[in-house]
Design a protein around this motif. Structure first.
Motif, PDB file in Angstrom:
ATOM      1  N   ASP A   1      -9.197 -26.948  59.321  1.00  0.00           N
ATOM      2  CA  ASP A   1      -9.130 -25.756  58.481  1.00  0.00           C
ATOM      3  C   ASP A   1      -7.668 -25.410  58.201  1.00  0.00           C
ATOM      4  O   ASP A   1      -6.883 -25.171  59.117  1.00  0.00           O
TER       5      ASP A   1
ATOM      6  N   TRP B   1      -4.470 -13.594  56.797  1.00  0.00           N
ATOM      7  CA  TRP B   1      -4.709 -15.025  56.673  1.00  0.00           C
ATOM      8  C   TRP B   1      -4.220 -15.503  55.309  1.00  0.00           C
ATOM      9  O   TRP B   1      -4.387 -14.824  54.303  1.00  0.00           O
TER      10      TRP B   1
ATOM     11  N   ARG C   1      -6.533 -22.764  56.643  1.00  0.00           N
ATOM     12  CA  ARG C   1      -6.242 -21.331  56.659  1.00  0.00           C
ATOM     13  C   ARG C   1      -5.464 -20.970  57.936  1.00  0.00           C
ATOM     14  O   ARG C   1      -5.837 -21.357  59.032  1.00  0.00           O
TER      15      ARG C   1
ATOM     16  N   ASP D   1      -2.255 -15.752  47.422  1.00  0.00           N
ATOM     17  CA  ASP D   1      -2.416 -16.720  48.519  1.00  0.00           C
ATOM     18  C   ASP D   1      -2.782 -16.058  49.841  1.00  0.00           C
ATOM     19  O   ASP D   1      -2.780 -16.726  50.884  1.00  0.00           O
TER      20      ASP D   1
ATOM     21  N   THR E   1      -4.275 -18.835  52.504  1.00  0.00           N
ATOM     22  CA  THR E   1      -5.170 -19.943  52.138  1.00  0.00           C
ATOM     23  C   THR E   1      -4.547 -21.300  52.443  1.00  0.00           C
ATOM     24  O   THR E   1      -5.229 -22.219  52.886  1.00  0.00           O
ATOM     25  N   LYS E   2      -3.245 -21.452  52.198  1.00  0.00           N
ATOM     26  CA  LYS E   2      -2.551 -22.719  52.412  1.00  0.00           C
ATOM     27  C   LYS E   2      -1.302 -22.471  53.245  1.00  0.00           C
ATOM     28  O   LYS E   2      -0.614 -21.464  53.048  1.00  0.00           O
TER      29      LYS E   2
ATOM     30  N   ALA F   1     -11.553 -11.773  58.063  1.00  0.00           N
ATOM     31  CA  ALA F   1     -10.716 -12.467  57.081  1.00  0.00           C
ATOM     32  C   ALA F   1      -9.775 -11.518  56.354  1.00  0.00           C
ATOM     33  O   ALA F   1      -8.718 -11.942  55.874  1.00  0.00           O
TER      34      ALA F   1
ATOM     35  N   ILE G   1      -5.816 -14.128  51.919  1.00  0.00           N
ATOM     36  CA  ILE G   1      -7.259 -13.890  51.899  1.00  0.00           C
ATOM     37  C   ILE G   1      -7.504 -12.394  52.068  1.00  0.00           C
ATOM     38  O   ILE G   1      -7.135 -11.800  53.080  1.00  0.00           O
TER      39      ILE G   1
END
Length: 344
Positions: free
Chosen positions: A185, A256, A187, A218, A258-259, A235, A220
């Motif tokens: 994952d 959090w 994240r 970007d 995403t990348k 999240a 969450i």
């Protein structure tokens, strides 16, 4: 009934086979060396051909790219090694002599080869443990971040975010703490600490920090909880009171992304949004900073206004403990009170 032939008979038979295969015009003095070089060249060409033919099947067979590259390297090296053995037999070298020479050479330079052997063994462990793969973004214990560009038996090559290559022996890789941001994952949860004054409205400050993170690209901003092992984390961004510090209340924002490839950019954007929201908010929201308050004694201020030197008087009173008693009076041994007029 079996019979064994001496080594000389075997060499003679091999030489006769070579002589029969080669035309007479090629059997010049030293033609064996030429034949050996030709065999080596054919072996190198054959190794390249095998790698090109077996590349895709081996890549489909092994999910990890690093393992597939190691297998293809073994195929190429094995083919060239067989060609070298055949070439050595053409010039009169037997396999037993080659093995004996390699054994003696290894015993002589064993100390020199020890680090290389250690890196090879550690490379096998790296491939077996699978801490990272080619293309993963990792961070070393000293803070260097980059993408894994290649994994070999001896070393690991990292392409850093500073556009430089970092080659690390596998022995050093296993001794370091490596953070893998791309494993399974992608994240990643980040934390940001902000210190606000005690006079600020803490609930409003927490809400503004959460909104600032949600409005940043970007990041969450909601959705199902994120599962990490057996635990689940919300999240959406969350802000908590981390500590009551000396200069203010420490608020900790967790969110959090995403990348993990633009962590510094995302952190800067969140800080900028928090600062702007604190400025635009109607409530009293102020970031705290260390400050110092100086308090002066009243007697010190009076001495300064009267033109005296309190710095000179203070050591005198401390050095002579009877000075204070002389100004208020003292008692003699006979018991008579001797008092002084305070107006004198």
């Amino acid at each position: 009934m079996t019979s064994t032939q001496p080594a000389g008979t075997t060499e003679a038979a091999a030489a006769e086979v070579v002589r029969s295969l080669l035309p007479a015009w090629l059997q010049f003095p030293g033609y064996r060396i030429g034949a050996a070089l030709l065999v080596v060249a054919l072996g190198v060409s054959l190794s390249k051909l095998l790698v090109s033919l077996l590349g895709r099947p081996i890549a489909r067979r092994f999910e990890r790219q690093s393992v597939a590259q190691i297998v293809l390297g073994g195929v190429r090296g094995g083919t060239i090694a067989i060609a070298l053995i055949i070439a050595g037999s053409l010039v009169g070298l037997q396999l037993g002599n080659i093995v004996l020479s390699v054994t003696v050479f290894s015993a002589v330079v064993g100390i020199i080869l020890a680090p290389i052997v250690g890196n090879v063994l550690n490379g096998i462990f790296v491939l077996a443990d699978q801490p990272f793969e080619i293309g993963d973004m990792i961070e070393l214990d000293e803070g260097t971040r980059g993408f894994v560009d290649d994994i070999t038996i001896r070393y690991t090559k990292i392409f850093t975010l500073d556009n430089t290559f970092l080659v690390i022996p596998n022995g050093n890789v296993r001794d370091r703490d490596v953070t893998n941001y791309s494993a399974e994952d992608e994240r990643t949860r980040l934390s940001l600490d902000v210190l606000v004054t005690y006079d600020s409205e803490i609930p409003e400050a927490r809400r503004q920090m959460e909104l600032a993170a949600r409005d940043t690209d970007d990041v969450i901003n909601g959705g199902p909880d994120i599962r990490v092992g057996s635990a689940r984390y919300p999240a959406s961004p969350g802000c908590f009171i981390a500590d009551f510090a000396d200069s203010g209340v420490l608020l900790r924002l967790r969110y959090w992304v995403t990348k993990p490839y633009k962590i510094a950019t995302v952190e800067s954007a969140v800080r900028t949004a928090i600062r702007q929201r604190f400025i635009d908010a109607d409530a009293e929201l102020e970031m705290a900073y260390p400050h110092r308050q100086l308090v002066a004694d009243d007697s010190l201020g009076e001495a300064i206004r009267s033109g005296g030197s309190p710095a000179d008087e203070a050591p005198q009173s401390a050095a002579d403990p009877t000075a204070a008693a002389d100004t208020t009076g003292s008692a003699d041994p006979s018991g008579d009170d001797l008092s002084t007029d305070s107006g004198e």
